[in-house]
Scaffold this motif. Sequence first.
Motif, PDB file in Angstrom:
ATOM      1  N   ARG A 153     -40.357  56.059 -47.019  1.00 40.98           N
ATOM      2  CA  ARG A 153     -38.951  56.260 -46.647  1.00 40.98           C
ATOM      3  C   ARG A 153     -38.433  57.582 -47.209  1.00 40.98           C
ATOM      4  NH1 ARG A 153     -40.743  52.139 -45.120  1.00 40.98           N
ATOM      5  NH2 ARG A 153     -41.561  53.705 -43.691  1.00 40.98           N
ATOM      6  N   LEU A 154     -38.832  57.910 -48.455  1.00 39.03           N
ATOM      7  CA  LEU A 154     -38.369  59.162 -49.063  1.00 39.03           C
ATOM      8  C   LEU A 154     -38.947  60.371 -48.352  1.00 39.03           C
ATOM      9  CD1 LEU A 154     -38.366  58.463 -52.891  1.00 39.03           C
ATOM     10  CD2 LEU A 154     -36.411  59.106 -51.483  1.00 39.03           C
ATOM     11  N   PHE A 155     -40.221  60.354 -47.995  1.00 37.74           N
ATOM     12  CA  PHE A 155     -40.805  61.466 -47.241  1.00 37.74           C
ATOM     13  C   PHE A 155     -40.020  61.681 -45.948  1.00 37.74           C
ATOM     14  CE2 PHE A 155     -45.300  62.768 -48.577  1.00 37.74           C
ATOM     15  CZ  PHE A 155     -45.079  62.487 -49.917  1.00 37.74           C
ATOM     16  N   GLU A 156     -39.759  60.594 -45.243  1.00 39.34           N
ATOM     17  CA  GLU A 156     -38.998  60.705 -43.991  1.00 39.34           C
ATOM     18  C   GLU A 156     -37.635  61.333 -44.239  1.00 39.34           C
ATOM     19  OE1 GLU A 156     -40.446  57.159 -41.067  1.00 39.34           O
ATOM     20  OE2 GLU A 156     -39.179  56.563 -42.739  1.00 39.34           O
ATOM     21  N   TRP A 157     -36.976  60.882 -45.307  1.00 37.03           N
ATOM     22  CA  TRP A 157     -35.619  61.390 -45.562  1.00 37.03           C
ATOM     23  C   TRP A 157     -35.651  62.861 -45.951  1.00 37.03           C
ATOM     24  CZ3 TRP A 157     -32.911  63.382 -49.820  1.00 37.03           C
ATOM     25  CH2 TRP A 157     -31.534  63.519 -49.608  1.00 37.03           C
ATOM     26  N   PHE A 158     -36.492  63.247 -46.900  1.00 38.37           N
ATOM     27  CA  PHE A 158     -36.547  64.642 -47.318  1.00 38.37           C
ATOM     28  C   PHE A 158     -36.919  65.548 -46.150  1.00 38.37           C
ATOM     29  CE2 PHE A 158     -37.185  63.058 -51.776  1.00 38.37           C
ATOM     30  CZ  PHE A 158     -36.115  63.733 -52.345  1.00 38.37           C
ATOM     31  N   LEU A 159     -37.903  65.142 -45.355  1.00 41.11           N
ATOM     32  CA  LEU A 159     -38.356  65.987 -44.254  1.00 41.11           C
ATOM     33  C   LEU A 159     -37.339  66.068 -43.125  1.00 41.11           C
ATOM     34  CD1 LEU A 159     -42.042  64.747 -44.238  1.00 41.11           C
ATOM     35  CD2 LEU A 159     -41.328  67.116 -44.659  1.00 41.11           C
ATOM     36  N   SER A 160     -36.495  65.054 -42.995  1.00 38.00           N
ATOM     37  CA  SER A 160     -35.512  65.035 -41.906  1.00 38.00           C
ATOM     38  C   SER A 160     -34.185  65.663 -42.298  1.00 38.00           C
ATOM     39  CB  SER A 160     -35.259  63.585 -41.450  1.00 38.00           C
ATOM     40  OG  SER A 160     -36.438  62.990 -40.975  1.00 38.00           O
ATOM     41  N   GLU A 161     -33.811  65.561 -43.584  1.00 41.54           N
ATOM     42  CA  GLU A 161     -32.470  65.987 -43.963  1.00 41.54           C
ATOM     43  C   GLU A 161     -32.363  67.487 -44.240  1.00 41.54           C
ATOM     44  OE1 GLU A 161     -30.480  66.548 -47.057  1.00 41.54           O
ATOM     45  OE2 GLU A 161     -32.269  67.344 -48.046  1.00 41.54           O
ATOM     46  N   GLN A 162     -33.482  68.157 -44.421  1.00 38.80           N
ATOM     47  CA  GLN A 162     -33.439  69.603 -44.646  1.00 38.80           C
ATOM     48  C   GLN A 162     -33.087  70.320 -43.345  1.00 38.80           C
ATOM     49  OE1 GLN A 162     -37.483  69.771 -46.162  1.00 38.80           O
ATOM     50  NE2 GLN A 162     -36.755  70.275 -48.216  1.00 38.80           N
ATOM     51  N   ASP A 163     -32.051  71.140 -43.385  1.00 42.41           N
ATOM     52  CA  ASP A 163     -31.575  71.812 -42.167  1.00 42.41           C
ATOM     53  C   ASP A 163     -32.407  73.048 -41.826  1.00 42.41           C
ATOM     54  OD1 ASP A 163     -29.526  69.967 -41.765  1.00 42.41           O
ATOM     55  OD2 ASP A 163     -28.159  71.064 -43.079  1.00 42.41           O
ATOM     56  N   ALA A 164     -32.617  73.911 -42.801  1.00 43.50           N
ATOM     57  CA  ALA A 164     -33.314  75.173 -42.535  1.00 43.50           C
ATOM     58  C   ALA A 164     -34.796  74.918 -42.307  1.00 43.50           C
ATOM     59  CB  ALA A 164     -33.116  76.141 -43.702  1.00 43.50           C
ATOM     60  N   PRO A 165     -35.383  75.547 -41.291  1.00 45.91           N
ATOM     61  CA  PRO A 165     -36.825  75.364 -41.038  1.00 45.91           C
ATOM     62  C   PRO A 165     -37.658  75.950 -42.168  1.00 45.91           C
ATOM     63  CG  PRO A 165     -35.937  77.116 -39.669  1.00 45.91           C
ATOM     64  CD  PRO A 165     -34.767  76.480 -40.339  1.00 45.91           C
ATOM     65  N   GLY A 166     -38.858  75.426 -42.295  1.00 45.29           N
ATOM     66  CA  GLY A 166     -39.784  75.909 -43.319  1.00 45.29           C
ATOM     67  C   GLY A 166     -41.123  75.226 -43.145  1.00 45.29           C
ATOM     68  N   ASP A 167     -42.136  75.809 -43.730  1.00 47.57           N
ATOM     69  CA  ASP A 167     -43.466  75.232 -43.606  1.00 47.57           C
ATOM     70  C   ASP A 167     -43.628  74.041 -44.553  1.00 47.57           C
ATOM     71  OD1 ASP A 167     -44.071  77.139 -41.723  1.00 47.57           O
ATOM     72  OD2 ASP A 167     -44.981  78.522 -43.172  1.00 47.57           O
ATOM     73  N   VAL A 168     -44.701  73.289 -44.331  1.00 49.94           N
ATOM     74  CA  VAL A 168     -44.981  72.077 -45.117  1.00 49.94           C
ATOM     75  C   VAL A 168     -46.441  72.143 -45.578  1.00 49.94           C
ATOM     76  CG1 VAL A 168     -44.986  69.559 -45.132  1.00 49.94           C
ATOM     77  CG2 VAL A 168     -43.317  70.791 -43.722  1.00 49.94           C
ATOM     78  N   LEU A 169     -46.681  71.718 -46.820  1.00 53.91           N
ATOM     79  CA  LEU A 169     -48.014  71.791 -47.401  1.00 53.91           C
ATOM     80  C   LEU A 169     -48.368  70.475 -48.072  1.00 53.91           C
ATOM     81  CD1 LEU A 169     -50.580  73.253 -48.535  1.00 53.91           C
ATOM     82  CD2 LEU A 169     -49.123  74.052 -50.436  1.00 53.91           C
ATOM     83  N   GLU A 170     -49.614  70.027 -47.859  1.00 57.21           N
ATOM     84  CA  GLU A 170     -50.141  68.886 -48.602  1.00 57.21           C
ATOM     85  C   GLU A 170     -51.423  69.314 -49.289  1.00 57.21           C
ATOM     86  OE1 GLU A 170     -49.977  64.392 -47.898  1.00 57.21           O
ATOM     87  OE2 GLU A 170     -51.754  64.997 -46.758  1.00 57.21           O
ATOM     88  N   MET A 171     -51.432  69.194 -50.613  1.00 58.40           N
ATOM     89  CA  MET A 171     -52.627  69.513 -51.398  1.00 58.40           C
ATOM     90  C   MET A 171     -53.278  68.200 -51.835  1.00 58.40           C
ATOM     91  SD  MET A 171     -51.654  72.871 -53.679  1.00 58.40           S
ATOM     92  CE  MET A 171     -50.074  72.367 -54.334  1.00 58.40           C
ATOM     93  N   GLY A 172     -54.393  67.868 -51.218  1.00 57.68           N
ATOM     94  CA  GLY A 172     -55.034  66.580 -51.420  1.00 57.68           C
ATOM     95  C   GLY A 172     -54.520  65.599 -50.388  1.00 57.68           C
ATOM     96  N   THR A 173     -55.402  65.157 -49.495  1.00 56.67           N
ATOM     97  CA  THR A 173     -54.924  64.333 -48.380  1.00 56.67           C
ATOM     98  C   THR A 173     -55.658  63.017 -48.218  1.00 56.67           C
ATOM     99  OG1 THR A 173     -54.306  64.463 -46.026  1.00 56.67           O
ATOM    100  CG2 THR A 173     -56.471  65.318 -46.633  1.00 56.67           C
ATOM    101  N   TYR A 174     -56.803  62.861 -48.866  1.00 58.32           N
ATOM    102  CA  TYR A 174     -57.665  61.689 -48.709  1.00 58.32           C
ATOM    103  C   TYR A 174     -57.936  61.460 -47.219  1.00 58.32           C
ATOM    104  CZ  TYR A 174     -59.816  57.148 -49.661  1.00 58.32           C
ATOM    105  OH  TYR A 174     -60.696  56.099 -49.730  1.00 58.32           O
ATOM    106  N   LEU A 175     -57.607  60.292 -46.662  1.00 56.41           N
ATOM    107  CA  LEU A 175     -57.924  60.003 -45.262  1.00 56.41           C
ATOM    108  C   LEU A 175     -56.739  60.209 -44.321  1.00 56.41           C
ATOM    109  CD1 LEU A 175     -60.191  56.878 -45.784  1.00 56.41           C
ATOM    110  CD2 LEU A 175     -60.895  59.196 -45.223  1.00 56.41           C
ATOM    111  N   GLY A 176     -55.669  60.818 -44.836  1.00 56.00           N
ATOM    112  CA  GLY A 176     -54.603  61.260 -43.939  1.00 56.00           C
ATOM    113  C   GLY A 176     -53.390  60.372 -43.820  1.00 56.00           C
ATOM    114  N   LYS A 177     -53.242  59.373 -44.672  1.00 57.46           N
ATOM    115  CA  LYS A 177     -52.121  58.445 -44.534  1.00 57.46           C
ATOM    116  C   LYS A 177     -50.776  59.164 -44.647  1.00 57.46           C
ATOM    117  CE  LYS A 177     -51.014  53.704 -46.005  1.00 57.46           C
ATOM    118  NZ  LYS A 177     -51.783  52.933 -45.032  1.00 57.46           N
TER     119      LYS A 177
END
Length: 302
Positions: free
Chosen positions: A23-47
């Motif tokens: 729920r927090l990932f959804e909120w942080f990623l949705s509530e930011q207005d200005a565009p920007g890139d996204v990075l994940e360091m360590g992903t395991y099987l992609g969940k």
Amino acid sequence: MSAPDLIAALERIPGWFWPADQRLFEWFLSEQDAPGDVLEMGTYLGKSAVLIGGHVRRGEKFTVCDLFESDAPDADNDAETSRSYGALTRHRFEQNYLGVHDTLPEIVHGPTSIILDHVKAGACRFVHVDASHLYTQVADDVLAARTVLRADGIVAFDDYRSEHTPGVALAVWEAVGRLGLEPVCVTTHKLYGTWGDPAPVQERLLEWLATRPDLWHTTDVLGDRHLVRLNQRKKPKAERPQSDLDRLTAELRRTTAELKKVTAESQQAVQALRKATKEVSVLGPVAHRAAGWLRRRSTPAK
């Protein structure tokens, strides 16, 4: 893909990514207005990557960095990946991701130490750090996250408090104490922070949490800081429909209880009767002799 469909898709992917953090990932990623890139360091099987990919906007770049099945750069890291992530391969990650999304993110197949060769400084609005649990590697990941994040960007650190990951805890709280990282909120498994001003995002977060009955939250004071703490509310256990067997069992229990009560009352009555009978058997001869004596006394002498 709709949010419910995306969440349902996550259930089919192995990994550790709990509902409150989803729920927090959804909120942080949705509530930011200005565009920007996204990075994940360590992903395991992609969940978590699958959820992040559902919130990447047009024109934004999503980068995933992981060793996958490759050898780690040092013996300690190699031992860690062999022990904990033996089932991880790039092919399995790609299969899981393409099972939900049409195209893959940009994949950096290698250690997170090379991420700055692939992501520009100040380009990211959100970074998820979930790679090595060793202090030295996590400390480097902290510096990389600070470099690529923009001023108001959010970083999420996984396993910041688990008993088996003290290296993560040391590196993350060291960043708070020495490197200017400002904690925004924590769950059981992740710490979310920023190198900007945490107050505005905390205020918006608290407003959102007030609308979420599925999440509990509180605010803790850390010296001159405030930290929002939250997690998923436990769902009450659903009442199981009563079957014929359940009803018969309940009726048998009630009947047994009533039978025990009647038996106890009967035993008390029998004991009282036995006591009365005993008293009568003792007093009978005495009463008979007393009655004879009275009759003799009342009979005139001849």
